[in-house]
Motif scaffolding. Structure first.
Motif, PDB file in Angstrom:
ATOM      1  N   ALA A 249       0.852  -1.190   0.000  1.00 45.99           N
ATOM      2  CA  ALA A 249       0.000   0.000   0.000  1.00 45.99           C
ATOM      3  C   ALA A 249       0.883   1.233   0.000  1.00 45.99           C
ATOM      4  CB  ALA A 249      -0.913  -0.003   1.224  1.00 45.99           C
ATOM      5  N   GLY A 250       0.450   2.241  -0.737  1.00 43.45           N
ATOM      6  CA  GLY A 250       1.210   3.467  -0.821  1.00 43.45           C
ATOM      7  C   GLY A 250       2.286   3.448  -1.889  1.00 43.45           C
ATOM      8  N   GLN A 251       2.419   2.320  -2.587  1.00 41.83           N
ATOM      9  CA  GLN A 251       3.397   2.203  -3.653  1.00 41.83           C
ATOM     10  C   GLN A 251       2.700   1.778  -4.940  1.00 41.83           C
ATOM     11  OE1 GLN A 251       6.879  -0.115  -2.666  1.00 41.83           O
ATOM     12  NE2 GLN A 251       6.801   0.522  -0.523  1.00 41.83           N
ATOM     13  N   THR A 252       3.377   1.995  -6.049  1.00 41.12           N
ATOM     14  CA  THR A 252       2.858   1.565  -7.341  1.00 41.12           C
ATOM     15  C   THR A 252       3.973   0.881  -8.119  1.00 41.12           C
ATOM     16  OG1 THR A 252       3.386   3.687  -8.391  1.00 41.12           O
ATOM     17  CG2 THR A 252       1.147   3.433  -7.461  1.00 41.12           C
ATOM     18  N   ARG A 253       3.578   0.150  -9.122  1.00 42.85           N
ATOM     19  CA  ARG A 253       4.509  -0.453 -10.089  1.00 42.85           C
ATOM     20  C   ARG A 253       3.916  -0.235 -11.455  1.00 42.85           C
ATOM     21  NH1 ARG A 253       6.655  -6.010  -9.162  1.00 42.85           N
ATOM     22  NH2 ARG A 253       8.288  -5.180 -10.483  1.00 42.85           N
ATOM     23  N   SER A 254       4.730  -0.355 -12.464  1.00 44.00           N
ATOM     24  CA  SER A 254       4.222  -0.213 -13.828  1.00 44.00           C
ATOM     25  C   SER A 254       3.926  -1.589 -14.421  1.00 44.00           C
ATOM     26  CB  SER A 254       5.245   0.520 -14.707  1.00 44.00           C
ATOM     27  OG  SER A 254       6.356  -0.313 -14.977  1.00 44.00           O
ATOM     28  N   TYR A 255       3.106  -1.553 -15.468  1.00 42.33           N
ATOM     29  CA  TYR A 255       2.838  -2.789 -16.202  1.00 42.33           C
ATOM     30  C   TYR A 255       4.168  -3.372 -16.691  1.00 42.33           C
ATOM     31  CZ  TYR A 255      -1.965  -0.996 -16.380  1.00 42.33           C
ATOM     32  OH  TYR A 255      -3.204  -0.515 -16.046  1.00 42.33           O
TER      33      TYR A 255
ATOM     34  N   VAL B 155      -1.175  -0.532 -10.181  1.00 37.58           N
ATOM     35  CA  VAL B 155      -0.372  -0.757 -11.381  1.00 37.58           C
ATOM     36  C   VAL B 155      -0.645   0.385 -12.360  1.00 37.58           C
ATOM     37  CG1 VAL B 155       0.227  -2.358 -13.223  1.00 37.58           C
ATOM     38  CG2 VAL B 155      -0.520  -3.253 -11.003  1.00 37.58           C
ATOM     39  N   LEU B 156       0.446   1.061 -12.762  1.00 41.43           N
ATOM     40  CA  LEU B 156       0.342   2.227 -13.626  1.00 41.43           C
ATOM     41  C   LEU B 156       1.010   1.962 -14.967  1.00 41.43           C
ATOM     42  CD1 LEU B 156       1.330   4.973 -11.013  1.00 41.43           C
ATOM     43  CD2 LEU B 156      -0.972   4.186 -11.617  1.00 41.43           C
ATOM     44  N   ALA B 157       0.670   2.791 -15.930  1.00 39.56           N
ATOM     45  CA  ALA B 157       1.307   2.729 -17.244  1.00 39.56           C
ATOM     46  C   ALA B 157       2.689   3.381 -17.159  1.00 39.56           C
ATOM     47  CB  ALA B 157       0.426   3.432 -18.267  1.00 39.56           C
ATOM     48  N   ALA B 158       3.374   3.409 -18.274  1.00 42.04           N
ATOM     49  CA  ALA B 158       4.691   4.033 -18.328  1.00 42.04           C
ATOM     50  C   ALA B 158       4.571   5.505 -17.936  1.00 42.04           C
ATOM     51  CB  ALA B 158       5.253   3.899 -19.737  1.00 42.04           C
ATOM     52  N   ASN B 159       5.651   6.052 -17.422  1.00 41.05           N
ATOM     53  CA  ASN B 159       5.709   7.460 -16.997  1.00 41.05           C
ATOM     54  C   ASN B 159       4.691   7.795 -15.907  1.00 41.05           C
ATOM     55  OD1 ASN B 159       7.770   7.998 -18.867  1.00 41.05           O
ATOM     56  ND2 ASN B 159       6.246   8.195 -20.490  1.00 41.05           N
ATOM     57  N   ARG B 160       4.290   6.785 -15.132  1.00 41.63           N
ATOM     58  CA  ARG B 160       3.360   6.956 -13.999  1.00 41.63           C
ATOM     59  C   ARG B 160       2.014   7.523 -14.425  1.00 41.63           C
ATOM     60  NH1 ARG B 160       4.671   5.598  -9.130  1.00 41.63           N
ATOM     61  NH2 ARG B 160       3.927   7.451  -8.094  1.00 41.63           N
ATOM     62  N   GLU B 161       1.610   7.237 -15.653  1.00 44.83           N
ATOM     63  CA  GLU B 161       0.271   7.591 -16.121  1.00 44.83           C
ATOM     64  C   GLU B 161      -0.705   6.554 -15.567  1.00 44.83           C
ATOM     65  OE1 GLU B 161      -0.570  10.362 -17.799  1.00 44.83           O
ATOM     66  OE2 GLU B 161       1.538  10.976 -17.718  1.00 44.83           O
TER      67      GLU B 161
ATOM     68  N   LEU C  11      -1.103   8.518  -5.085  1.00 49.62           N
ATOM     69  CA  LEU C  11      -1.455   9.158  -6.341  1.00 49.62           C
ATOM     70  C   LEU C  11      -0.212   9.846  -6.913  1.00 49.62           C
ATOM     71  CD1 LEU C  11      -4.043   9.511  -8.023  1.00 49.62           C
ATOM     72  CD2 LEU C  11      -4.385  11.685  -6.880  1.00 49.62           C
ATOM     73  N   PRO C  12       0.149   9.537  -8.169  1.00 50.24           N
ATOM     74  CA  PRO C  12       1.332  10.178  -8.760  1.00 50.24           C
ATOM     75  C   PRO C  12       1.210  11.707  -8.731  1.00 50.24           C
ATOM     76  CG  PRO C  12       0.539   8.405 -10.160  1.00 50.24           C
ATOM     77  CD  PRO C  12      -0.492   8.612  -9.087  1.00 50.24           C
ATOM     78  N   PRO C  13       2.321  12.406  -8.558  1.00 48.06           N
ATOM     79  CA  PRO C  13       2.283  13.870  -8.437  1.00 48.06           C
ATOM     80  C   PRO C  13       1.534  14.565  -9.573  1.00 48.06           C
ATOM     81  CG  PRO C  13       4.478  13.061  -7.939  1.00 48.06           C
ATOM     82  CD  PRO C  13       3.687  11.883  -8.419  1.00 48.06           C
ATOM     83  N   GLN C  14       1.691  14.076 -10.808  1.00 42.99           N
ATOM     84  CA  GLN C  14       1.026  14.736 -11.928  1.00 42.99           C
ATOM     85  C   GLN C  14      -0.484  14.573 -11.884  1.00 42.99           C
ATOM     86  OE1 GLN C  14       3.095  12.082 -12.178  1.00 42.99           O
ATOM     87  NE2 GLN C  14       2.695  10.844 -13.991  1.00 42.99           N
ATOM     88  N   GLN C  15      -0.993  13.685 -11.048  1.00 38.19           N
ATOM     89  CA  GLN C  15      -2.435  13.466 -10.935  1.00 38.19           C
ATOM     90  C   GLN C  15      -3.031  14.164  -9.708  1.00 38.19           C
ATOM     91  OE1 GLN C  15      -4.209  11.773 -13.235  1.00 38.19           O
ATOM     92  NE2 GLN C  15      -2.381  11.333 -14.399  1.00 38.19           N
ATOM     93  N   GLN C  16      -2.199  14.609  -8.787  1.00 38.38           N
ATOM     94  CA  GLN C  16      -2.691  15.136  -7.515  1.00 38.38           C
ATOM     95  C   GLN C  16      -3.470  16.434  -7.655  1.00 38.38           C
ATOM     96  OE1 GLN C  16       0.517  15.147  -4.677  1.00 38.38           O
ATOM     97  NE2 GLN C  16       0.671  12.926  -4.748  1.00 38.38           N
TER      98      GLN C  16
END
Length: 159
Positions: free
Chosen positions: A83-89, A121-127, A150-155
């Protein structure tokens, strides 16, 4: 198969049990005549409520997601994301010696979303990528915001 529904901040959810294990979490409410309060389903609902109340970020439930061996491997990889972390596909694909597209497809087939955290699980570039649950990407953003992931660009986006 016993099922139990609940109201949640991301819509009504129904949890299904088979042979003492959770096999699915679906959006929607099942008719009351199909609902059954088993100890496992009551525990699952309690843990989900605690999750949405920010009292719990990880689940401790016996799971048996249906699917191919590859789908099960992707579910296992998603379950390992704290929790609190993400990984990419792509990161998961590398670990499984597969392609990001295959991992994305398996994520989209996750039969136990939220509990098996495909939203991490996020796409490339934390999209954001996609999300197969009700509300799509907006629900994914809400779940990640709940976990402070939540990635910074989405906050700055409205939730």
């Amino acid at each position: 198969m016993p099922q139990l529904s609940m109201h949640s901040p991301v819509g009504d959810l129904t949890v299904t049990e088979e042979d003492g294990q959770i096999i699915s979490l679906d959006w929607g409410w099942v008719p009351s005549e199909w609902q059954e309060e088993t100890p496992l389903l009551l525990t699952a609902i309690e843990q989900l409520n605690d999750y949405f109340d920010a009292k719990r970020l990880e689940f401790d439930l016996p799971l048996n997601p249906p699917g191919s061996q590859f789908q099960k491997a992707v579910c296992s990889a998603m379950s390992a994301i704290p929790a609190g972390q993400t990984r990419s596909y792509g990161e998961i694909a590398k670990d499984l010696d597969s392609s990001a597209q295959a991992v994305g497809n398996a994520c989209g087939l996750n039969p136990i979303p939220i509990i098996i955290p495909c939203h991490r699980v996020l796409a490339a570039n934390r999209e954001m990528g996609g999300f197969s649950g009700q509300g799509g990407v907006e629900t994914k953003k809400k779940l990640l915001a709940l976990e402070n992931a939540l990635p910074p660009q989405q906050q700055s986006l409205d939730l």
